[in-house]
Design a protein around this motif. Structure first.
Motif, PDB file in Angstrom:
ATOM      1  N   LEU A 104      39.072 -22.030  54.234  1.00 23.20           N
ATOM      2  CA  LEU A 104      39.988 -23.125  54.561  1.00 23.20           C
ATOM      3  C   LEU A 104      39.186 -24.331  55.001  1.00 23.20           C
ATOM      4  O   LEU A 104      38.181 -24.199  55.695  1.00 23.20           O
ATOM      5  CB  LEU A 104      40.953 -22.702  55.669  1.00 23.20           C
ATOM      6  N   ALA A 121      45.138 -29.752  55.290  1.00 22.32           N
ATOM      7  CA  ALA A 121      44.122 -28.738  55.009  1.00 22.32           C
ATOM      8  C   ALA A 121      44.242 -28.308  53.551  1.00 22.32           C
ATOM      9  O   ALA A 121      45.261 -28.577  52.898  1.00 22.32           O
ATOM     10  CB  ALA A 121      44.325 -27.530  55.921  1.00 22.32           C
ATOM     11  N   TYR A 122      43.196 -27.675  53.055  1.00 20.64           N
ATOM     12  CA  TYR A 122      43.235 -27.100  51.706  1.00 20.64           C
ATOM     13  C   TYR A 122      42.322 -25.890  51.683  1.00 20.64           C
ATOM     14  O   TYR A 122      41.599 -25.623  52.642  1.00 20.64           O
ATOM     15  CB  TYR A 122      42.843 -28.134  50.647  1.00 20.64           C
ATOM     16  N   ASN A 123      42.380 -25.136  50.594  1.00 19.39           N
ATOM     17  CA  ASN A 123      41.565 -23.924  50.513  1.00 19.39           C
ATOM     18  C   ASN A 123      40.546 -24.016  49.388  1.00 19.39           C
ATOM     19  O   ASN A 123      40.666 -24.832  48.481  1.00 19.39           O
ATOM     20  CB  ASN A 123      42.458 -22.679  50.338  1.00 19.39           C
ATOM     21  N   PHE A 135      49.459 -28.581  53.485  1.00 16.51           N
ATOM     22  CA  PHE A 135      48.467 -27.710  52.847  1.00 16.51           C
ATOM     23  C   PHE A 135      48.481 -27.981  51.352  1.00 16.51           C
ATOM     24  O   PHE A 135      49.534 -27.913  50.710  1.00 16.51           O
ATOM     25  CB  PHE A 135      48.813 -26.241  53.115  1.00 16.51           C
ATOM     26  N   LEU A 187      45.039 -24.503  60.222  1.00 21.28           N
ATOM     27  CA  LEU A 187      46.378 -24.172  59.702  1.00 21.28           C
ATOM     28  C   LEU A 187      47.208 -23.627  60.857  1.00 21.28           C
ATOM     29  O   LEU A 187      46.934 -22.545  61.366  1.00 21.28           O
ATOM     30  CB  LEU A 187      46.270 -23.103  58.610  1.00 21.28           C
ATOM     31  N   ALA A 200      46.619 -16.929  57.569  1.00 17.82           N
ATOM     32  CA  ALA A 200      45.975 -17.752  58.595  1.00 17.82           C
ATOM     33  C   ALA A 200      46.795 -17.787  59.880  1.00 17.82           C
ATOM     34  O   ALA A 200      46.426 -18.464  60.840  1.00 17.82           O
ATOM     35  CB  ALA A 200      45.758 -19.164  58.054  1.00 17.82           C
TER      36      ALA A 200
END
Ligand code: OMP
Length: 224
Positions: free
Chosen positions: A114, A99-101, A72, A119, A146
């Protein structure tokens, strides 16, 4: 200081200095401290530099033997870090989802804040710097929200300074808090100790006055 600083950590500090990422002067940190040095990871700003940076993370992660399920990268600076560390790990035969936000939730299109792989499982947070610990706490909260498990943190630089809790300085560092109180592994490419070791060496002969200021800063804000 620094007898224990590794050759890799010293190479990394030199790399950061050469890239203009590590600078000496007067800088205000997010926690409001006047720091004689600053590490601006946004200045790893071309393909070769960010690939080399990500390679340092990937090598440290593999060397650590840490197990995790996905990566992340927190907005904003963690986004290119998470992506490029995932790419460098894949080049080394270890392919992980990432993943990233977004900082602001999106109400249309795919919705949510997201992006990337779902996640889930044991999540490795990839970020740039830990100082007083605010940024990492936000990432941990986002992963928990999440329904996934914050498992470990990889950073380029551990500033080894006092964490803040509700705006008050405490004796331990943010990294110590995350390790001991939250039970996450923390992997740093370099620490303030490595930086001081660098400042004591021949490559930093021109930086003597800055070394004194960094030592004074550590006396004031360094964690025990
Ligand atoms: P904490 O949230 O206090 O741990 O500070 C970490 C964040 O501060 C980083 O994610 C950066 O946004 C910023 N920062 C740096 O990037 N480099 C530094 O040398 C110091 C800081 C800082 O403000 O403490």
């Amino acid at each position: 200081d620094g007898e224990k600083s590794s050759a890799v950590a010293q190479d990394f500090v030199q790399f950061a200095r050469d890239a203009g990422v590590l600078r000496f002067g007067e800088f205000k940190t997010k926690a409001g401290r006047m720091s004689p040095y600053f590490f601006n990871s946004g200045l790893f700003d071309d393909g070769a530099k960010i690939a080399r940076l990500a390679g340092f993370y990937a090598d440290r992660l593999i060397e650590s033997g840490l197990e995790f399920d996905m990566i992340f990268g927190p907005a904003y600076k963690g986004i290119p870090l998470g992506a490029t560390v995932a790419a460098e790990l894949a080049r080394r035969g270890r392919n992980y989802p990432f993943a990233y936000n977004r900082k602001e939730a999106k109400a249309h299109g795919e919705g949510g804040n997201l992006v990337g792989a779902p996640l889930q499982g044991r999540v490795l947070i990839v970020d740039d710097v830990m100082s007083a610990g605010t940024a990492v706490r936000e990432s941990i909260a986002a992963i928990q929200a999440a329904g996934a498990t914050p498992h470990a943190v990889a950073i380029a630089l551990d500033r080894q300074e006092k964490a803040t809790e509700n705006g008050v300085d405490v004796d331990h560092s943010a990294v110590q808090y995350v390790r001991n109180q939250l039970g996450l592994s923390v992997i740093a490419i370099a620490t303030l100790d490595d930086l001081l070791s660098y400042l004591s060496g021949d490559a930093a002969a021109d930086l003597g006055a800055h070394r004194e200021r960094v030592l004074a800063y550590r006396t004031r804000y360094g964690a025990h």
